[in-house]
Design a protein around this motif. Structure first.
Motif, PDB file in Angstrom:
ATOM      1  N   MET A   1     -46.488   3.443  -4.499  1.00 17.42           N
ATOM      2  CA  MET A   1     -47.610   3.647  -5.430  1.00 17.42           C
ATOM      3  C   MET A   1     -48.732   2.673  -5.099  1.00 17.42           C
ATOM      4  SD  MET A   1     -47.634   3.418  -9.600  1.00 17.42           S
ATOM      5  CE  MET A   1     -46.422   4.710  -9.783  1.00 17.42           C
ATOM      6  N   LYS A   2     -49.951   3.204  -4.908  1.00 21.97           N
ATOM      7  CA  LYS A   2     -51.094   2.368  -4.588  1.00 21.97           C
ATOM      8  C   LYS A   2     -51.483   1.504  -5.790  1.00 21.97           C
ATOM      9  CE  LYS A   2     -52.931   5.631  -1.198  1.00 21.97           C
ATOM     10  NZ  LYS A   2     -54.077   6.455  -0.801  1.00 21.97           N
ATOM     11  N   VAL A   3     -52.222   0.425  -5.481  1.00 22.01           N
ATOM     12  CA  VAL A   3     -52.608  -0.520  -6.527  1.00 22.01           C
ATOM     13  C   VAL A   3     -53.415   0.136  -7.640  1.00 22.01           C
ATOM     14  CG1 VAL A   3     -53.901  -2.620  -7.031  1.00 22.01           C
ATOM     15  CG2 VAL A   3     -52.488  -2.505  -4.989  1.00 22.01           C
ATOM     16  N   PRO A   4     -54.448   0.940  -7.316  1.00 22.75           N
ATOM     17  CA  PRO A   4     -55.219   1.575  -8.403  1.00 22.75           C
ATOM     18  C   PRO A   4     -54.365   2.485  -9.272  1.00 22.75           C
ATOM     19  CG  PRO A   4     -56.428   1.672  -6.341  1.00 22.75           C
ATOM     20  CD  PRO A   4     -55.037   1.234  -5.991  1.00 22.75           C
ATOM     21  N   PHE A   6     -51.187   2.317  -9.664  1.00 25.70           N
ATOM     22  CA  PHE A   6     -50.235   1.478 -10.401  1.00 25.70           C
ATOM     23  C   PHE A   6     -50.896   0.898 -11.650  1.00 25.70           C
ATOM     24  CE2 PHE A   6     -48.652  -2.846 -11.228  1.00 25.70           C
ATOM     25  CZ  PHE A   6     -47.332  -2.545 -11.557  1.00 25.70           C
ATOM     26  N   SER A   7     -52.114   0.405 -11.506  1.00 21.84           N
ATOM     27  CA  SER A   7     -52.841  -0.161 -12.647  1.00 21.84           C
ATOM     28  C   SER A   7     -53.102   0.904 -13.701  1.00 21.84           C
ATOM     29  CB  SER A   7     -54.168  -0.775 -12.180  1.00 21.84           C
ATOM     30  OG  SER A   7     -53.950  -1.798 -11.244  1.00 21.84           O
ATOM     31  N   ASN A   8     -53.470   2.092 -13.237  1.00 20.07           N
ATOM     32  CA  ASN A   8     -53.720   3.184 -14.182  1.00 20.07           C
ATOM     33  C   ASN A   8     -52.452   3.571 -14.930  1.00 20.07           C
ATOM     34  OD1 ASN A   8     -56.413   3.346 -13.428  1.00 20.07           O
ATOM     35  ND2 ASN A   8     -56.026   4.866 -11.815  1.00 20.07           N
ATOM     36  N   ALA A   9     -51.336   3.561 -14.215  1.00 19.88           N
ATOM     37  CA  ALA A   9     -50.059   3.913 -14.834  1.00 19.88           C
ATOM     38  C   ALA A   9     -49.694   2.926 -15.933  1.00 19.88           C
ATOM     39  CB  ALA A   9     -48.959   3.962 -13.772  1.00 19.88           C
ATOM     40  N   VAL A 192     -42.000   2.396 -16.245  1.00 21.50           N
ATOM     41  CA  VAL A 192     -43.239   3.153 -16.036  1.00 21.50           C
ATOM     42  C   VAL A 192     -43.265   3.727 -14.621  1.00 21.50           C
ATOM     43  CG1 VAL A 192     -45.741   2.976 -15.826  1.00 21.50           C
ATOM     44  CG2 VAL A 192     -44.562   1.903 -17.762  1.00 21.50           C
ATOM     45  N   ILE A 193     -42.917   2.914 -13.637  1.00 22.40           N
ATOM     46  CA  ILE A 193     -42.933   3.360 -12.237  1.00 22.40           C
ATOM     47  C   ILE A 193     -41.953   4.515 -12.020  1.00 22.40           C
ATOM     48  CG2 ILE A 193     -42.400   2.687  -9.866  1.00 22.40           C
ATOM     49  CD1 ILE A 193     -43.450  -0.110 -10.558  1.00 22.40           C
ATOM     50  N   VAL A 194     -40.729   4.339 -12.559  1.00 22.25           N
ATOM     51  CA  VAL A 194     -39.712   5.381 -12.401  1.00 22.25           C
ATOM     52  C   VAL A 194     -40.164   6.679 -13.060  1.00 22.25           C
ATOM     53  CG1 VAL A 194     -37.367   6.064 -13.051  1.00 22.25           C
ATOM     54  CG2 VAL A 194     -37.802   3.774 -12.163  1.00 22.25           C
ATOM     55  N   ARG A 195     -40.724   6.574 -14.263  1.00 22.38           N
ATOM     56  CA  ARG A 195     -41.195   7.778 -14.968  1.00 22.38           C
ATOM     57  C   ARG A 195     -42.301   8.487 -14.183  1.00 22.38           C
ATOM     58  NH1 ARG A 195     -42.195   6.443 -21.247  1.00 22.38           N
ATOM     59  NH2 ARG A 195     -42.911   8.621 -21.112  1.00 22.38           N
ATOM     60  N   ARG A 196     -43.201   7.714 -13.587  1.00 26.43           N
ATOM     61  CA  ARG A 196     -44.291   8.278 -12.802  1.00 26.43           C
ATOM     62  C   ARG A 196     -43.757   9.025 -11.575  1.00 26.43           C
ATOM     63  NH1 ARG A 196     -49.929   8.623 -13.970  1.00 26.43           N
ATOM     64  NH2 ARG A 196     -50.125   7.494 -15.935  1.00 26.43           N
ATOM     65  N   ILE A 198     -40.759  10.305 -11.206  1.00 24.39           N
ATOM     66  CA  ILE A 198     -40.028  11.501 -11.623  1.00 24.39           C
ATOM     67  C   ILE A 198     -40.994  12.636 -11.939  1.00 24.39           C
ATOM     68  CG2 ILE A 198     -38.584  12.482 -13.440  1.00 24.39           C
ATOM     69  CD1 ILE A 198     -37.154   9.802 -13.625  1.00 24.39           C
ATOM     70  N   ARG A 199     -42.096  12.322 -12.625  1.00 26.73           N
ATOM     71  CA  ARG A 199     -43.103  13.326 -12.959  1.00 26.73           C
ATOM     72  C   ARG A 199     -43.810  13.876 -11.713  1.00 26.73           C
ATOM     73  NH1 ARG A 199     -46.012  10.027 -17.891  1.00 26.73           N
ATOM     74  NH2 ARG A 199     -44.316  10.208 -19.416  1.00 26.73           N
ATOM     75  N   GLY A 200     -43.883  13.006 -10.678  1.00 26.46           N
ATOM     76  CA  GLY A 200     -44.593  13.431  -9.472  1.00 26.46           C
ATOM     77  C   GLY A 200     -43.778  14.341  -8.581  1.00 26.46           C
ATOM     78  N   ARG A 201     -42.502  14.501  -8.869  1.00 28.61           N
ATOM     79  CA  ARG A 201     -41.667  15.378  -8.047  1.00 28.61           C
ATOM     80  C   ARG A 201     -41.961  16.852  -8.311  1.00 28.61           C
ATOM     81  NH1 ARG A 201     -35.697  12.472  -8.466  1.00 28.61           N
ATOM     82  NH2 ARG A 201     -36.266  10.580  -7.350  1.00 28.61           N
TER      83      ARG A 201
END
Length: 201
Positions: A1-4, A6-9, A192-196, A198-201
């Motif tokens: 996940m890119k920095v921008p 990641f911050s948005n997430a 948050v990262i894991v949820r993101r 999973i949603r991106g799959r």
């Protein structure tokens, strides 16, 4: 996940992170409440050498007193001192059990040291520290007494009696809360990262 991204997430799901931090800090606070608090009390001691009219004598007296600090502080946890303290306090402990509560700390001033006591009661820690300090002065006075009688020119005395400190040295609530907050932040971020992903799959 890119920095921008990641911050948005994190910004978009700050509630998850906040809840994680709050829960972790609550757990940390609960742990501190379950732990038995330990309190510390200190009696400040100093070694004295009378005399020393000249500069040389003063230097020799100072050097001698520094050497005595090591000797006298070593007596603090001796059976002789602790047995007398136990008798005065009427505590149902053995000298070895009391020794587990008593230590010494050499101060920055080379002529001084502290009698340090830890206990689950701040009042008892204070009483033990003061009693041990008092017994130490008495025993040293006997050991240093001149053979022909009279007052000894060297000894140890109390310069500040121990006081009851009701702020425990363990557990450190602020430290536990800080650790809880850090752990909560890491867990929340990971969720948050894991949820993101999973949603991106």
């Amino acid at each position: 996940m890119k920095v921008p991204s990641f911050s948005n997430a994190i910004r978009s799901e700050w509630g998850v992170v906040a809840v994680s931090v709050i829960v972790s800090m609550s757990v940390a606070l609960g742990i501190t409440l379950l732990l038995t608090p330990t309190y510390e009390s200190r009696a400040e001691m100093t070694v004295f050498v009378s005399g020393g009219a000249t500069t040389g004598e003063t230097y020799q007296g100072s050097l001698f007193s520094q050497q005595r600090v090591a000797a006298y502080s070593g007596l603090v946890t001796s059976d002789v001192i602790l047995s007398k303290a136990l008798a005065d306090l009427a505590l149902e402990l053995s000298p070895s059990q009391l020794a587990d509560k008593v230590t010494t700390s050499i101060a920055r001033d080379p002529d001084r040291f502290d009698v340090v006591v830890t206990d689950g009661s701040p009042e008892l820690a204070r009483d033990i520290a003061n009693t041990v300090a008092l017994q130490l002065t008495a025993v040293v006075s006997e050991l240093e007494a001149p053979e022909g009688g009279g007052v000894s020119s060297v000894g140890v005395k109390i310069i500040k009696k121990a006081e009851a400190d009701h702020a425990p040295i363990h557990p450190n609530t602020a430290e536990y809360l800080a650790i809880g907050a850090a752990v909560g932040l890491l867990i929340g971020t990971a969720v948050v990262i894991v949820r993101r992903r999973i949603r991106g799959r």
